[in-house]
Design a protein around this motif. Structure first.
Motif, short mmCIF file in Angstrom:
data_model
loop_
_atom_site.label_atom_id
_atom_site.label_comp_id
_atom_site.label_asym_id
_atom_site.label_seq_id
_atom_site.Cartn_x
_atom_site.Cartn_y
_atom_site.Cartn_z
N ILE A 151 0.84 -1.20 0.00
CA ILE A 151 0.00 0.00 0.00
C ILE A 151 0.87 1.25 0.00
N PHE A 152 1.92 1.23 0.83
CA PHE A 152 2.87 2.35 0.83
C PHE A 152 3.44 2.58 -0.57
N HIS A 153 3.84 1.52 -1.22
CA HIS A 153 4.42 1.62 -2.57
C HIS A 153 3.42 2.23 -3.55
N LYS A 154 2.17 1.77 -3.50
CA LYS A 154 1.15 2.26 -4.43
C LYS A 154 0.85 3.73 -4.20
N VAL A 155 0.69 4.12 -2.95
CA VAL A 155 0.36 5.51 -2.64
C VAL A 155 1.55 6.41 -2.95
N LYS A 156 2.75 5.97 -2.62
CA LYS A 156 3.95 6.77 -2.89
C LYS A 156 4.07 7.11 -4.36
N LEU A 196 2.07 10.27 -5.08
CA LEU A 196 2.32 11.45 -4.26
C LEU A 196 3.51 12.24 -4.83
N PRO A 197 3.61 13.52 -4.53
CA PRO A 197 4.78 14.30 -4.96
C PRO A 197 6.06 13.69 -4.43
N SER A 201 -6.28 9.74 4.33
CA SER A 201 -6.20 10.86 3.40
C SER A 201 -5.30 10.52 2.21
N GLY A 202 -4.16 9.91 2.50
CA GLY A 202 -3.23 9.54 1.43
C GLY A 202 -3.84 8.52 0.47
N MET A 203 -4.53 7.52 1.01
CA MET A 203 -5.14 6.50 0.16
C MET A 203 -6.29 7.07 -0.67
N LEU A 204 -7.08 7.97 -0.06
CA LEU A 204 -8.16 8.61 -0.82
C LEU A 204 -7.59 9.47 -1.96
N PHE A 205 -6.50 10.16 -1.69
CA PHE A 205 -5.84 10.96 -2.72
C PHE A 205 -5.36 10.05 -3.86
#
Length: 547
Positions: free
Chosen positions: A98-103, A106-107, A520-524
């Protein structure tokens, strides 16, 4: 390339395991995630490697770490050891994925920092789910480095997790830093300065607290406590003569009791007679202990016990209710703590953080049939009853209030703090760690108890059936630790601070904050994914129209 990635996975696992209590060197946690984060960087820049590879290499790291750190569960249950390792590994691997996908959406300046809220969110949820197993919370890794973490009284163990993850991320940011038009040297200098502050300020604060703390100042009324380590084989005690065992414990205890003793503490399930709470005063064991107390009117006995409660007709049942085989009536079984004193009132608390697979079958409300698969470690098997309130034992003259924390409950920081919110002045931990033999398991469990003392600034009396029985002061320092697998009894005057700590009042606020940031990060990320999909659809439609 694949060989290099496998090697990096094992390197992260080795660093994590080498940092862990009881024999590890905790500062290794500050670099333990570096190889894994480097793997993530390689995969994110290689078109041939995808998310499944992140899961694979994460799985290797977390499987080896879990196996090397909690292998001792095998002594209690081969199936339990495999399940604990596999479930924890899968959950950790999904968290890293999940961290990898969201990263990736993200900027660049903040993407890698998403590991911090993502991982702490996993740890927080793992404190509360049906498969709850918070043993590997990163903040626990400093349990043998007490002079570094006195600030846990403000943050709890999630502060330690935040510390570890932040240092790892900052190090990777510095090591992988590349100067471009968008990133200046000033940013690298800021990262280095931030890293220095994050590492050293908490240590300095902790050292100041550790060396200036006064154990015997600003205390509630001290109490004189005697603790028993009866050393009864946990696999045989439930099939032994309970009257004989009770007499043996009283004989041993009396060697360290006098007229000034306030409390006598027995370990988890020390009273193995099946005690019915509906008729608790008819129990032979209760009668015997009350007779013993007549010689010491000031004394209170706090002990673990096996108890049960029969429901009256029309009374609401719990999800763990059992039916009598020969009667149309129902009961619940409990892992219980009792306080027996000079009054006729027996104070009762039921263990409510139960061990998955032995004391509680997960999702029991919906999957009642799983009861038959509960592991039998002696005594009552299947899902035990629980209670909502953290009951505090009060002395007859109300001068002292005791938190009776039973075994597995002692690894939950916020859970223990609820006793303090209810007025507890001292913590008694009643445990039975003999299932794991003389391995790292019982030593880790002991050292985790020191974290509860720091978080709450309350002294602890720890009674363990086969060891390690000891006292723990408000700084987390262990006193009079008894040898493993020996019968012994110790006594000491206990002191505890008046009032509550910041952590006790505010609980796991760090973890809750990280949970909100993770959501918030996952929704973004989801919103950006949908927007990109829609943009591709629009581009296809434009091309169709143009053609």
């Amino acid at each position: 390339m694949r060989g290099k990635l496998f090697l990096l996975s094992f390197l992260s696992a080795g660093l994590l395991a080498a940092a862990w209590p009881p024999w590890g060197y905790a500062p290794l946690l500050f670099i333990a995630f570096l190889p894994l984060l480097y793997i993530q960087e390689i995969i994110s820049t290689d078109d041939k490697l995808k998310g499944k590879h992140i899961f694979l290499y994460g799985f290797l790291t977390f499987f080896v770490w879990n196996a090397l750190t909690t292998w001792w569960i095998w002594y209690a249950s081969e199936f339990g050891a495999v399940m604990a390792t596999m479930v924890n590994t899968i959950l950790m691997s999904f968290t890293f994925l999940i961290f990898h996908k969201v990263k990736s959406v993200l900027p660049d300046r903040i993407g890698r920092f998403f590991l911090i809220p993502a991982w702490i969110t996993f740890e927080f949820l793992h404190h509360h789910g049906e498969l709850s197993w918070p043993w590997m919370t990163l903040g626990n890794g400093f349990a043998n480095q007490l002079s570094w973490i006195q600030w846990y009284e403000f943050t709890g163990v999630f502060g330690g997790s935040f510390w570890v993850l932040t240092v790892n991320v900052l190090l990777v940011e510095i090591l992988l830093y590349k100067k471009t038009l968008a990133t200046t040297l000033a940013r690298k200098r800021l990262l280095i300065l931030s890293l220095s502050v994050i590492i050293f300020i908490p240590i300095i604060i902790s050292f100041l607290i550790f060396h200036n703390y006064k154990i015997q100042e600003n205390n509630v009324t001290p109490i004189n406590v005697t603790i028993l380590q009866p050393n009864i084989d946990p696999y045989k005690k439930f099939n032994s003569d309970f009257q004989e065992m009770t007499e043996q414990m009283l004989v041993l205890a009396e060697t360290k009791i006098d007229s000034t003793t306030d409390y006598l503490v027995f370990p988890e399930t020390a009273l193995v007679e099946s005690i019915w709470e509906n008729n608790i005063n008819n129990s032979w064991t209760i009668h015997r202990l009350q007779k013993f107390l007549k010689k010491y009117p000031k004394l209170k006995i706090v002990s673990g016990a096996n108890t049960a409660y029969e429901f009256s007709k029309g009374e609401k049942h719990s999800a763990t209710t059992r039916k009598f085989l020969q009667e149309d009536s129902y009961y619940d079984s409990y892992n219980t703590a009792l306080q027996i004193d000079s009054t006729k009132t027996i104070q009762v608390y039921h263990k409510s953080k139960l061990v998955p697979g032995t004391e509680k079958m997960p999702f029991i409300k919906h999957l009642k049939f799983l009861e038959q698969f509960a592991l039998d470690l002696g005594g009552t098997t299947g899902s035990l009853g629980m209670q909502e309130e953290r009951t505090v034992f009060v002395s007859p003259n109300s001068t002292s209030k005791i938190a009776s924390v039973i075994c597995y409950e002692s690894i939950y920081g916020q859970y223990v703090s609820e006793y303090i919110q209810n007025g507890a002045d001292f913590i008694f931990i009643l445990t039975n760690d003999g299932w794991w033999s003389n391995t790292a398991g019982h030593k880790q469990h002991l050292e985790y108890a020191s974290l509860r003392a720091i978080e709450t600034r309350k002294s602890i009396a720890r009674s363990a059936n086969t060891g390690v029985t000891c006292f723990i002061d408000q700084l987390g320092t262990i006193h009079q630790a008894q040898k493993w697998w020996t019968a012994s009894v110790i006594k000491q005057t206990m002191y505890s601070k008046v009032g509550t700590t910041f952590y006790t009042r505010n609980g796991d606020y760090i973890a809750i904050s990280m949970l909100l940031i993770s959501i918030s990060g996952m929704l973004f990320a989801i919103a950006k994914y949908i927007r990109n999909k829609m943009a591709k659809v629009d581009q296809k439609q434009i091309k169709i129209i143009q053609n």
